[in-house]
Design an enzyme around this catalytic site. Sequence first.
Site, mmCIF file in Angstrom:
data_model
loop_
_atom_site.group_PDB
_atom_site.id
_atom_site.type_symbol
_atom_site.label_atom_id
_atom_site.label_comp_id
_atom_site.label_asym_id
_atom_site.label_seq_id
_atom_site.Cartn_x
_atom_site.Cartn_y
_atom_site.Cartn_z
ATOM 1 N N HIS A 141 0.812 -1.220 0.000
ATOM 2 C CA HIS A 141 0.000 0.000 0.000
ATOM 3 C C HIS A 141 0.844 1.267 0.000
ATOM 4 C CE1 HIS A 141 -4.238 -1.190 0.245
ATOM 5 N NE2 HIS A 141 -3.820 -2.271 0.886
ATOM 6 N N GLU A 211 -7.677 -12.033 0.819
ATOM 7 C CA GLU A 211 -8.527 -10.863 1.030
ATOM 8 C C GLU A 211 -9.336 -10.583 -0.234
ATOM 9 O OE1 GLU A 211 -5.499 -8.494 4.099
ATOM 10 O OE2 GLU A 211 -5.928 -7.648 2.122
#
Length: 253
Positions: A141, A211
């Site tokens: 990220h 995820e």
Amino acid sequence: MNVTDSTLRPIDPIAEPPWETIAAIPIVDEGGALHPVSLAAPMLRTLPLYHALGVPGAVPECWAREAVYRRLLEVARHLPDGLGLVVLDAWRPYVVQRHLYDTLLEMVETRYADLDESDRRAMTRAFVSPPSERVDRPSPHLTGGAVDVALCDADGLLLDMGSAFDEARAASHTVHFEHHAGDADTRTYRDRRRILYHAMVDAGFANLPSEWWHYSYGDQMWAWYRGESCALFGPSGPDSLEARWRRSLGQDA
């Protein structure tokens, strides 16, 4: 909602990421600024969830590289009628990554004290990457290439995907409901994940199999899943007023 057979095609098994191999993939950062995804409204919706939940250091905007920004718009334009795309997180400051990892690891260590440390860290990593600012192996990220996304209805309400965003349990694995869809509700979760998955992958993203919400373009994980020889994005961050001043003063010198 108009859904075609191709949109609801099954999600094939997704290989578990070999993190050490992924970390060795070279990064040839092509540069480029981060852009606020909220600029794409109303085509894209944003809900910076970590900021809304009060996570220390979380920012009130979802920032992404231009290539990611444009691909998210492509996804939103190709979703079935009545569905929208919501970006929950994108670029993430190091301090937030540190907080998320340390907090989940502490909970895992408490809950699974009988496991080896390596197993507890592996369980934690399935849902939160270890924080890293290293140029050669940054947290996904931190690059501006990783995004967390979900589906919403025409009114902007988030749809139930079978587990909540960041819920650290087996049901969060992308293909979970490919194998556990025994009633109408679980078949709905399965179909919604199929819609999101195929829309994102068809636009060039790669999914983290643990995820259902996590996709990336341009980072090292993306490079491994997509068979690319190098990653496109290293560590990044939004521009700042101080950085602009430094650049202008340097140019004036």
